[in-house]
Design a protein around this motif. Structure first.
Motif, PDB file in Angstrom:
ATOM      1  N   ILE A  21      38.649  23.301  43.584  1.00 54.37           N
ATOM      2  CA  ILE A  21      38.131  23.900  42.360  1.00 54.37           C
ATOM      3  C   ILE A  21      37.384  25.190  42.669  1.00 54.37           C
ATOM      4  CG2 ILE A  21      36.639  23.561  40.359  1.00 54.37           C
ATOM      5  CD1 ILE A  21      39.125  21.773  40.409  1.00 54.37           C
ATOM      6  N   THR A  22      37.706  26.237  41.921  1.00 48.35           N
ATOM      7  CA  THR A  22      36.928  27.466  41.939  1.00 48.35           C
ATOM      8  C   THR A  22      36.235  27.603  40.589  1.00 48.35           C
ATOM      9  OG1 THR A  22      38.416  28.593  43.480  1.00 48.35           O
ATOM     10  CG2 THR A  22      36.994  29.977  42.112  1.00 48.35           C
ATOM     11  N   ALA A  23      34.903  27.606  40.616  1.00 49.09           N
ATOM     12  CA  ALA A  23      34.124  27.701  39.382  1.00 49.09           C
ATOM     13  C   ALA A  23      33.764  29.162  39.127  1.00 49.09           C
ATOM     14  CB  ALA A  23      32.857  26.861  39.489  1.00 49.09           C
ATOM     15  N   CYS A  24      33.925  29.604  37.897  1.00 48.34           N
ATOM     16  CA  CYS A  24      33.615  30.994  37.559  1.00 48.34           C
ATOM     17  C   CYS A  24      32.793  31.038  36.276  1.00 48.34           C
ATOM     18  CB  CYS A  24      34.895  31.804  37.382  1.00 48.34           C
ATOM     19  SG  CYS A  24      35.981  31.194  36.087  1.00 48.34           S
ATOM     20  N   ARG A  25      31.904  31.993  36.211  1.00 49.24           N
ATOM     21  CA  ARG A  25      31.121  32.171  34.996  1.00 49.24           C
ATOM     22  C   ARG A  25      31.535  33.427  34.231  1.00 49.24           C
ATOM     23  NH1 ARG A  25      27.493  33.540  39.093  1.00 49.24           N
ATOM     24  NH2 ARG A  25      26.756  35.699  39.044  1.00 49.24           N
ATOM     25  N   SER A  26      32.396  34.270  34.860  1.00 52.35           N
ATOM     26  CA  SER A  26      32.831  35.488  34.182  1.00 52.35           C
ATOM     27  C   SER A  26      34.235  35.881  34.634  1.00 52.35           C
ATOM     28  CB  SER A  26      31.867  36.639  34.480  1.00 52.35           C
ATOM     29  OG  SER A  26      31.970  37.020  35.849  1.00 52.35           O
ATOM     30  N   LEU A  27      34.888  36.653  33.786  1.00 51.86           N
ATOM     31  CA  LEU A  27      36.216  37.171  34.132  1.00 51.86           C
ATOM     32  C   LEU A  27      36.123  38.102  35.336  1.00 51.86           C
ATOM     33  CD1 LEU A  27      39.230  37.537  33.506  1.00 51.86           C
ATOM     34  CD2 LEU A  27      38.585  39.306  31.845  1.00 51.86           C
ATOM     35  N   ALA A  28      35.018  38.831  35.453  1.00 56.67           N
ATOM     36  CA  ALA A  28      34.844  39.747  36.589  1.00 56.67           C
ATOM     37  C   ALA A  28      34.907  38.999  37.907  1.00 56.67           C
ATOM     38  CB  ALA A  28      33.513  40.490  36.454  1.00 56.67           C
ATOM     39  N   GLN A  29      34.322  37.816  37.968  1.00 56.91           N
ATOM     40  CA  GLN A  29      34.383  37.013  39.200  1.00 56.91           C
ATOM     41  C   GLN A  29      35.820  36.651  39.536  1.00 56.91           C
ATOM     42  OE1 GLN A  29      31.708  33.732  38.266  1.00 56.91           O
ATOM     43  NE2 GLN A  29      30.259  34.490  39.792  1.00 56.91           N
ATOM     44  N   VAL A  30      36.597  36.266  38.547  1.00 57.67           N
ATOM     45  CA  VAL A  30      37.987  35.894  38.778  1.00 57.67           C
ATOM     46  C   VAL A  30      38.796  37.097  39.251  1.00 57.67           C
ATOM     47  CG1 VAL A  30      40.070  34.932  37.717  1.00 57.67           C
ATOM     48  CG2 VAL A  30      37.826  34.075  37.036  1.00 57.67           C
ATOM     49  N   LEU A  31      38.581  38.235  38.630  1.00 57.49           N
ATOM     50  CA  LEU A  31      39.330  39.431  39.011  1.00 57.49           C
ATOM     51  C   LEU A  31      38.978  39.869  40.430  1.00 57.49           C
ATOM     52  CD1 LEU A  31      39.152  41.460  35.677  1.00 57.49           C
ATOM     53  CD2 LEU A  31      40.921  39.871  36.467  1.00 57.49           C
ATOM     54  N   THR A  32      37.714  39.746  40.825  1.00 59.21           N
ATOM     55  CA  THR A  32      37.321  40.062  42.200  1.00 59.21           C
ATOM     56  C   THR A  32      38.016  39.137  43.181  1.00 59.21           C
ATOM     57  OG1 THR A  32      35.153  40.832  41.441  1.00 59.21           O
ATOM     58  CG2 THR A  32      35.361  40.285  43.775  1.00 59.21           C
ATOM     59  N   PHE A  33      38.093  37.874  42.837  1.00 59.08           N
ATOM     60  CA  PHE A  33      38.783  36.879  43.658  1.00 59.08           C
ATOM     61  C   PHE A  33      40.261  37.236  43.821  1.00 59.08           C
ATOM     62  CE2 PHE A  33      41.442  33.002  43.333  1.00 59.08           C
ATOM     63  CZ  PHE A  33      41.204  32.463  44.584  1.00 59.08           C
ATOM     64  N   LEU A  34      40.834  37.880  42.796  1.00 59.87           N
ATOM     65  CA  LEU A  34      42.260  38.232  42.816  1.00 59.87           C
ATOM     66  C   LEU A  34      42.512  39.656  43.300  1.00 59.87           C
ATOM     67  CD1 LEU A  34      43.382  36.503  39.494  1.00 59.87           C
ATOM     68  CD2 LEU A  34      43.786  35.722  41.833  1.00 59.87           C
ATOM     69  N   ALA A  41      40.730  42.668  42.687  1.00 61.51           N
ATOM     70  CA  ALA A  41      40.307  43.863  41.965  1.00 61.51           C
ATOM     71  C   ALA A  41      39.161  44.539  42.715  1.00 61.51           C
ATOM     72  CB  ALA A  41      39.878  43.498  40.547  1.00 61.51           C
ATOM     73  N   ASP A  42      39.036  45.840  42.529  1.00 59.84           N
ATOM     74  CA  ASP A  42      37.975  46.604  43.191  1.00 59.84           C
ATOM     75  C   ASP A  42      36.635  46.221  42.570  1.00 59.84           C
ATOM     76  OD1 ASP A  42      36.280  48.364  44.391  1.00 59.84           O
ATOM     77  OD2 ASP A  42      37.317  50.180  43.730  1.00 59.84           O
ATOM     78  N   PRO A  43      35.746  45.567  43.325  1.00 58.73           N
ATOM     79  CA  PRO A  43      34.483  45.102  42.735  1.00 58.73           C
ATOM     80  C   PRO A  43      33.596  46.234  42.258  1.00 58.73           C
ATOM     81  CG  PRO A  43      34.468  44.821  45.128  1.00 58.73           C
ATOM     82  CD  PRO A  43      35.854  45.202  44.745  1.00 58.73           C
ATOM     83  N   THR A  44      33.787  47.452  42.796  1.00 57.57           N
ATOM     84  CA  THR A  44      32.932  48.569  42.373  1.00 57.57           C
ATOM     85  C   THR A  44      33.253  49.033  40.961  1.00 57.57           C
ATOM     86  OG1 THR A  44      34.451  50.203  43.336  1.00 57.57           O
ATOM     87  CG2 THR A  44      32.684  49.342  44.758  1.00 57.57           C
TER      88      THR A  44
END
Length: 515
Positions: free
Chosen positions: A153-166, A168-171
């Motif tokens: 299980i990967t728990a996320c509180r925001s879409l930004a966290q999911v996109l970083t995991f996939l 996406a450029d965190p900056t």
């Protein structure tokens, strides 16, 4: 890449189905088209997704985006697909890497937060059974999702966290859920009073009937005047029932997961559920229903536990008679125009009833103000076929003052539950090879062949049936109760005394009060 695919789960009843979430981006005017038999809340997802992606620091392609939820013939409802659709759309636009081996569950807020959804437990279970091991869920649902063995299980509180995991450029991203952390206040816990069998004064037969019902999973009818303790007895049955085993606990927790209550499930529910709907409840609320995909009703929420109907004759007769089929089958299948859902419904039924509308038709009935017609109509709502499915019929008399003031302290729930557990252990040893848990689950083949009793023991029972006082169903139910009495006594099989006691608690007459 103008095409991408990821996965989510659609629930039909308690059963999960893997959904392929396909996204295609084409050269056309900007639009967002959603296909795949979505309901209203799902159709609104395109606006939630666009705002959530923008507020997470990214944007959807300014072209035609088509999202398809396959299989398209399966009805889909709710907001649990939001996260998967957002990921598929951004993957098709090559802004994040592919995630074809991951299942995504979660609702998106306009600010990009990932919010809790109902039904995570059965959804994760369906994903594991389909061969997926990695599931992304909202942070609030993480503990519930981890109840399924083998799930990563990967728990996320925001879409930004999911996109970083996939990838996406965190900056370029911003933490979307800029809500302040939840405040935790130190509060003094209010002492909770636990309902216990020791609270009940007198009522020796009623207490014994409740113990027998708990030990064997039998249905019970409590009859008596107002204030005699019927409701007190019924409400205390869960205090003597044994905790649920792993399989039953998983089933009960999965049903509870579908209900969006105040708190998500954090552990398997081990206490047998207790449902007590009001007598004004509709058939749909008792059996389950609603528009679109049917939702579970009280009988499914009481699965592996107790359904208590207080003031039973006040319920509509159609509601009461609708219980007959689930009582026999242990499940309920709800048919609607758009979908059919099946829910487990193996519950223990406890009915409580006054003798008449005024409640004074006891003894000679001299204080009763009801007419004969009113009394017949009142208790006539409990049809013969329904009463025939009730194993134990017991009359609860009025309590005398000396029983309240000078009574000895009765046995508490802990003492009684030990006997109930011992009886259940004997049943488990005897019935587990047949996939059964309690004596109430024994079928005709087991009663009449595998565990057939000597004909000398059933002479009185055979006579009652030959006299027309007992149906074939009632005959079998008395045998089941006799086996429970034997288990409570630690006997290897029922004796004549056990059968006679079961016959006594059956109350052969279907007319429980004088008219």
């Amino acid at each position: 890449m103008a095409y991408a695919k990821t996965y989510s789960v659609a629930l039909v009843g308690i059963n999960g189905h893997i959904i392929e979430v396909e996204a295609d981006i084409s050269q056309a005017l900007p639009s967002f088209i959603l296909l795949g038999l979505p309901d209203t809340s799902l159709s609104e997802a395109k606006d939630r997704i666009r705002s959530a992606v923008k507020n997470s620091g990214m944007s959807l392609a300014q072209r035609k985006i088509t999202v398809n939820l396959s299989p398209a013939t399966l009805p889909k409802r709710g907001s649990a697909f939001d996260l998967a659709m957002a990921v598929a759309a951004l993957t098709a636009d090559q802004k994040i890497r592919s995630s074809s081996n991951t299942v995504f569950l979660g609702e998106l807020g306009l600010d990009g937060s990932v919010r809790r959804i109902p039904g995570v437990l059965p959804s994760v279970k369906a994903a594991i059974e389909a061969g997926f091991s990695h599931i992304v869920v909202p942070e609030e649902n993480a503990q519930e999702a981890q109840l399924i063995p083998g799930a990563h299980i990967t728990a996320c509180r925001s879409l930004a966290q999911v996109l970083t995991f996939l990838g996406a450029d965190p900056t370029t991203l911003k933490e979307s859920a800029q809500t302040p952390p939840k405040e935790h206040h130190n509060t003094t816990a209010t002492p909770q009073l636990t309902a216990d069998m020791a609270d009940i004064a007198g009522q020796t037969e009623g207490r014994l009937a409740l113990e027998i019902a708990a030990a064997g999973g039998h249905h019970l009818l409590l009859k008596g005047p107002p204030g005699s303790g019927k409701t007190m007895l019924a409400e205390r049955i869960t205090s003597i029932l044994p905790p649920l085993d792993d399989v039953s606990a998983m089933e009960v927790t999965a049903i509870h997961s579908l209900d969006m209550g105040e708190k998500p499930c954090q552990e398997l529910i081990r206490t047998p559920p207790f449902q007590a709907p009001h007598h004004s409840a509709s058939t749909a609320s008792i059996l389950g229903g609603g528009s679109g995909i049917p939702r579970p009703g009280s009988i499914s929420k009481a699965h592996r536990g107790v359904l208590f109907l207080d003031e039973t004759p006040e319920f509509k007769r159609t509601v009461l008679d609708s219980l007959r089929q689930p009582l026999e089958s242990g499940h309920i299948t709800l048919h609607r125009a758009t979908a059919t859902a099946t829910y487990p419904a193996r519950f223990q039924l406890i009915l409580a009833a006054n003798p008449c509308p005024c409640g004074n038709n006891i003894g000679q009935g001299l204080d009763c103000r009801c007419t004969s017609k009113e009394r017949r109509n009142y208790f006539g709502k409990l049809s013969g076929p329904l009463l025939d499915r009730i194993d134990i019929h017991i009359t609860i008399p009025k309590i005398l003052s000396r029983e309240l003031v000078h009574h000895q302290k009765p046995e508490n729930s802990a003492t009684i539950s030990q006997r109930v557990q011992q009886a259940r252990n004997l049943q488990k040893e005897r019935l587990s090879p047949y996939g059964l848990l309690t004596n109430a689950d024994m079928n005709v083949q087991l009663l009449r062949d595998t565990f057939k009793l000597d004909t000398r023991l059933t002479t009185g029972l055979n006579h009652a049936m030959d006299q027309g006082n007992l149906s074939a169903r009632g005959y079998d139910r008395i045998l089941r109760t006799a086996w429970t009495l034997a288990d409570l006594d630690g006997a290897t099989s029922p004796t004549t005394e056990h059968i006679d006691t079961a016959l006594y608690f059956r109350h052969l007459s279907q007319e429980p009060f004088t008219t």
